[in-house]
Write a protein that holds these residues in place. Structure first.
Motif, PDB file in Angstrom:
ATOM      1  N   ASP B  26       0.786  -1.232   0.000  1.00  0.00           N
ATOM      2  CA  ASP B  26       0.000   0.000   0.000  1.00  0.00           C
ATOM      3  C   ASP B  26       0.821   1.287   0.000  1.00  0.00           C
ATOM      4  N   ASN B  92      -6.474  -1.048   5.770  1.00  0.00           N
ATOM      5  CA  ASN B  92      -7.274  -2.268   5.620  1.00  0.00           C
ATOM      6  C   ASN B  92      -7.490  -2.905   6.991  1.00  0.00           C
ATOM      7  N   ASN B 112      -9.681   3.368   5.814  1.00  0.00           N
ATOM      8  CA  ASN B 112     -10.158   3.282   4.446  1.00  0.00           C
ATOM      9  C   ASN B 112     -11.372   2.348   4.454  1.00  0.00           C
ATOM     10  N   ASP B 114     -13.543   1.436   2.374  1.00  0.00           N
ATOM     11  CA  ASP B 114     -13.738   0.519   1.244  1.00  0.00           C
ATOM     12  C   ASP B 114     -13.085  -0.841   1.476  1.00  0.00           C
ATOM     13  N   ALA B 115     -12.018  -0.847   2.259  1.00  0.00           N
ATOM     14  CA  ALA B 115     -11.263  -2.089   2.428  1.00  0.00           C
ATOM     15  C   ALA B 115     -11.907  -3.025   3.432  1.00  0.00           C
ATOM     16  N   THR B 147     -10.542   4.240  -1.301  1.00  0.00           N
ATOM     17  CA  THR B 147     -10.356   3.571  -2.592  1.00  0.00           C
ATOM     18  C   THR B 147     -11.326   4.124  -3.632  1.00  0.00           C
ATOM     19  N   SER B 148     -12.609   4.178  -3.273  1.00  0.00           N
ATOM     20  CA  SER B 148     -13.581   4.605  -4.289  1.00  0.00           C
ATOM     21  C   SER B 148     -13.393   6.085  -4.646  1.00  0.00           C
ATOM     22  N   THR B 150     -10.579   7.634  -4.627  1.00  0.00           N
ATOM     23  CA  THR B 150      -9.385   7.699  -5.481  1.00  0.00           C
ATOM     24  C   THR B 150      -9.754   7.299  -6.914  1.00  0.00           C
ATOM     25  N   GLU B 165      -6.248   2.426  -8.193  1.00  0.00           N
ATOM     26  CA  GLU B 165      -6.434   2.093  -6.788  1.00  0.00           C
ATOM     27  C   GLU B 165      -5.128   2.229  -6.006  1.00  0.00           C
ATOM     28  N   ARG B 166      -4.035   2.013  -6.700  1.00  0.00           N
ATOM     29  CA  ARG B 166      -2.734   2.062  -6.020  1.00  0.00           C
ATOM     30  C   ARG B 166      -2.364   3.464  -5.564  1.00  0.00           C
ATOM     31  N   LYS B 168      -4.162   5.256  -3.702  1.00  0.00           N
ATOM     32  CA  LYS B 168      -4.961   5.640  -2.527  1.00  0.00           C
ATOM     33  C   LYS B 168      -4.091   6.116  -1.354  1.00  0.00           C
TER      34      LYS B 168
END
Lengths: 339, 616
Positions: B26, B92, B112, B114-115, B147-148, B150, B165-166, B168
């Motif tokens: 990450d 995460n 985050n 989203d994770a 994530t979303s 980004t 995604e990377r 983020k």
């Protein structure tokens, strides 16, 4: 020759230390050959460094009136690399035995050879551990009875020339302690070579492995058992040159009767051939004891030399970045000032 | 988009401890590093603590694969990266699980969101989402769909979602930059430079960074941002520096000060490799680097280079020191200058390669066969590695001896602001080579300087001084091979006396004791900052505590015995099972108490403070 030219004799390279190898040891004749070669070449003693590891052979530096380091078992090629990298103008020689260079120090040997560091590496091969009083070595033949192998050694021995070729050494030669001229010839060539030079010298240990090479080097058998490699000439041997070396359908070397196959079938030795395949094939001729064994120069090719390339990188960096400025270096990256 | 653009007035903070945590993939080290760099340039004092797994990429999403970076930034002088983070950024569930136990009560947890879906929760070993089961009620939890957001921010750039995604971590960096009122221009400039050759990546990172910053500004998750004013540090020019970089610069400086070319021979090993990387860049200083076939070779190359007249250094970590021990013995015997750098890590064997420890002290003292004394120098902070490298080189060159320089993983990778020294003020290192015979017409390589007991150093190439050195016992004076029993004893005592005599040439240990305490905290190496912090905390609570710290572990400073005798109580905190405490007990018959920690992590100040309070 300038008027001030100094002539050297063997004595100029002898130290005040008593030479302490066993009486009759082959090391004496190698020491003499090296000292005679140095005198012949007028090599400056102060510009020469002999580096050795541990073992009988490794006492060599104490007997040479030059600079010298008697280092650690197996590590001489590494120590010598440090000397040569730091001071490329020095003449740096590495002396060791088969145990020192092929067993405990095998790793350093192959890496010095592959890097092509300008070291003159001379390995005395007596196929035995002498200083520890008689155990089998990495070049001892299978079945050898020693103190540590009372039932016979089950180790496959190294063929040092094959090994050096595998490491892609740029100069590889073999000689034996009964032939001073041959020793001086190959050592002279090694000294002239730019880059790493590996010379194997068959050396008799008259205490723990006496006569190991007698079947090759005794005066009455030499003609039939030693193959003198001469660049550009068909490889032949025997008192009348009646035997020769040819390639078979697989590219392997075989001994042939010259009268039978004709001179044209003989392999012509090319020591400057860059690909080591043919040299390797020749090196396999001594695979089994009692087989005719090639001596002389196997390979002599040019490849960029390690310490030269290192110097070039230093010079290029100085040219590109200017001489190093310490204040500038430590302040590189983001800085901020507090008042 | 500047700190001024926000309509909200920042609230001043004295300091904050932030931990960025995520999967190894990450980019948390990078995020932490950028945040640190910007804060350093802003003028805060700071200390960092990177912590990452040994595997390059452990299974994604698992606790084993979590990488973290802790930084404390402050408006005043600080000594540690902070005990417990007050802000935890968890990218995460695994990062949350691995780090939540250390978040200070009442701290802020930024996740985050989203994770936190089923698969990631499962990989981290959660039955239910900790965001929903009430287990985080002690903290202020802020969920941001990083994530979303980004992906959304980078959608129009034409970046593939998987690549987008990377970015983020740059979203997170942007958000934290807003929250702590960090200047954004340096980060934007850095992204533009770093990714100049990869247009899409550049665009995505920049978009994510800005989106994170703007999200903070508009989302009203906080009442206001915070501000940590620049610290009032001593005047001068500063930079941020890690221990490994400072060590490398120290060797370059030692070469400059001694006017000798530097040869650095090494074999890649965590956490020492960065020193090799750095030194290999500085060829225009005449620095030669050699990546050897193994650790043993590296030590051998160094000895060869020393014989040839270079400042020779070989760098490694504990396992490499094991392998170099025979060569160090040779260097002791041939009495050539050499510095052996040991960036200590968790042992034994492979141990904890990326974690810190101080458990090589006894190895440094005694880890060679025979009596083979070597001086030992230890660095106290990341920037102090610079001075320690110079000091180790000075001793090696002056006394013609191998010297061990001990740093550790915490110093190596940790960063702090460094007040740049004036190059002119650095200690002089003068080296004289032997050029003439020293015994009639002869050269005796072991005819010692009567004061330092150092032997002369005659370089190959010098006419008339040809000599041989080696590992067999030397005759006193001539240096010839000698097996005489009495000579051997003489030489053993001479080598020992030479190293012991260095005590007269090093600074006495200073004691920080304003109140006349009865308890002395004695440390060495990287525990300096945390021990000093603990002592300050204890003093603030009304206790009298003294603090002393050792740079030289062999020989000890000449006044150490007298200092220890003044204190009825001595506490020795160290990241091993009590090595220095045993040395001082043996040497000075002092009843030193040992405080140990071997978790691969530095002490917390509170741990040492508690031990102090228990002893008082």
């Amino acid at each position: 020759m300038s008027e001030q030219a100094v002539t050297f004799t063997r004595k100029d390279y002898q130290t005040d230390q008593e030479v302490r190898w066993c009486p009759g040891c082959g090391d004496y004749s190698i020491l003499a050959a090296v000292q005679l070669l140095f005198a012949e070449q007028g090599i400056q003693p102060e510009n020469t460094v002999f580096v050795s590891g541990i073992g009988c052979a490794a006492r060599f530096p104490y007997y040479m009136e030059t600079y010298g380091i008697h280092s650690i078992h197996g590590r001489a090629p590494a120590v010598a690399t440090g000397v040569k990298l730091a001071r490329p103008e020095l003449d740096v020689w590495v002396i060791g035995g088969d145990g020192d260079m092929l067993s405990i120090g095998g790793n350093h040997l192959i890496h010095a050879l592959r890097r092509n560091v300008g070291l003159k590496i001379v390995m005395f091969n007596n196929q035995i551990y002498g200083l520890t009083k008689g155990q089998y070595s990495p070049t001892s033949e299978q079945g050898k009875i020693t103190k540590s192998s009372p039932f016979g050694s089950i180790d496959q021995p190294f063929n040092p020339v094959s090994l050096a070729l595998g490491a892609e050494a740029t100069f590889i030669a073999r000689a034996h302690d009964m032939d001073r001229k041959l020793m001086m010839d190959v050592l002279r060539r090694a000294h002239e070579h730019e880059g790493a030079a590996f010379v194997e010298i068959y050396q008799n240990c008259n205490v723990f492995n006496d006569g190991a090479f007698e079947g090759l080097t005794a005066k009455d058998v030499r003609a039939d058992m030693l193959i003198d490699l001469k660049h550009g000439e068909p490889i032949r041997f025997g008192a009348e040159g009646e035997k020769g070396v040819a390639l078979n359908e697989f590219g392997e070397c075989v001994i042939v009767d010259v009268a039978e196959v004709g001179v044209d079938r003989l392999l012509v030795h090319d020591e400057h051939r860059y690909d080591p395949t043919l040299a390797f094939a020749i090196s396999r001729l001594a695979e089994h004891p009692g087989m005719p064994t090639p001596v002389g120069v196997f390979r002599d090719v040019a490849r960029p030399v390690y310490e030269v390339q290192s110097q070039q990188q230093l010079a290029l960096a100085s040219e590109r970045d200017g001489a190093g400025d310490l204040a500038k270096l430590i302040a590189s990256g983001s800085t901020w000032t507090v008042n | 988009m500047t700190p001024d653009s926000t309509s909200l007035k920042p609230e001043p903070l004295k300091q904050v401890v932030i931990r960025f945590a995520g999967d190894s993939g990450d980019g948390m080290q990078l995020t932490g590093d950028r945040f640190t760099d910007v804060s350093a340039a802003f003028g805060n004092d700071l200390q960092t603590l990177p912590n990452y797994p040994a595997e390059i990429r452990a299974p994604a999403g698992t606790v084993n694969g979590v990488s973290s970076f802790q930084v404390q930034i402050s408006d005043h002088d600080i000594l540690t990266p902070g005990d417990l983070p007050t802000v935890l950024v968890a990218m995460n569930p695994a990062a949350l699980k691995a780090n939540i136990g250390e978040l200070a009560p009442g701290g802020t947890l930024l996740v985050n969101a989203d994770a936190f879906e089923e698969r990631n929760l499962e990989k981290a070993g959660y039955q239910a989402s900790p965001l929903e089961d009430g287990s985080l009620s002690a903290f202020r939890v802020i969920q941001v769909p990083m994530t979303s957001m980004t992906l959304e921010a980078t959608r129009e750039l034409g970046v593939k979602p998987r690549d987008a995604e990377r970015s983020k971590n740059f979203f997170a960096l942007g958000l934290l930059s807003w929250l702590y009122t960090r200047p954004v221009e340096p980060t934007i400039a850095w992204i533009e430079k770093q990714f100049a050759k990869r247009e899409l990546v550049l665009g995505a990172n920049l978009a994510a960074f800005k989106a994170g910053y703007n999200f903070g500004d508009t989302a009203e998750l906080w009442e206001h941002p915070y501000e940590i004013a620049p610290a009032s540090l001593a005047p001068g020019t500063y930079r941020q520096i890690t221990g490994n970089l400072a060590t490398a610069y120290g060797f370059v400086a030692a070469g400059y000060l001694s006017k000798l070319p530097v040869t650095y021979a090494s074999y890649p090993i965590t956490p020492a490799s960065d020193v090799l990387h750095e030194l290999s860049k500085h060829k225009n200083f005449g620095v030669r680097t050699l990546q050897c076939e193994d650790e043993i070779s590296a030590a051998g190359v160094a000895i060869g280079a020393a014989f040839a007249g270079h400042l020779a250094v070989t760098g490694t970590s504990g396992p490499g020191v094991d392998l170099k021990s025979e060569a160090m013995g040779l260097a002791v015997m041939v009495e050539l200058p050499m510095v052996v750098l040991d960036v200590q890590r968790g042992g034994p064997s492979t141990g904890l390669p990326t974690k810190t420890e101080q458990a090589d002290l006894m190895l440094a003292m005694y880890g060679r066969h025979g009596e083979a004394p070597m001086p030992i120098v230890a660095a106290a902070t990341p920037s102090d590695c610079f001075d320690a490298a110079i000091e180790a080189s000075r001793i090696a060159l002056k006394y013609r001896t191998p010297v061990l320089l001990l740093t550790d993983g915490y110093l190596a990778n940790g960063a702090e602001p460094w007040l740049l020294p004036d190059v002119e003020s650095l200690p002089e290192i003068s080296v004289e080579f032997q050029t003439e015979p020293n015994h009639g017409d002869d050269y005796w390589p072991y005819l010692r300087d009567p004061e330092t007991l150092a032997r002369p150093w005659a370089l190959p190439g010098t006419p008339g001084l040809m000599h041989r050195v080696g590992g067999i016992e030397k005759q006193d004076g001539t240096g010839n091979v000698n097996y005489d029993p009495v000579n051997h004893e003489t030489m053993m005592h001479l080598r020992q006396a030479k190293v012991a005599g260095i005590a007269a040439d090093i600074a006495p240990v200073e004691v920080d004791d304003p109140d006349g305490a009865e308890l002395l905290v004695l440390g060495w190496g990287s525990t300096w900052g945390v021990a000093q912090q603990a002592v300050r905390q204890a003093r603030a609570a009304g206790h009298k505590v003294a603090h002393a710290h050792l740079r030289h572990l062999n020989p000890f400073p000449a006044n150490l015995g007298e200092v220890l005798a003044r204190y009825p109580k001595v506490l020795v905190p160290e990241m091993n099972l009590g090595q220095l405490s045993r040395l001082v007990r043996a040497e000075y018959l002092v009843d030193a108490k040992s405080l140990t920690k071997v978790q691969g992590l530095p002490f917390r100040a509170s741990e040492i403070e508690n031990a102090i309070l228990e002893m008082i």
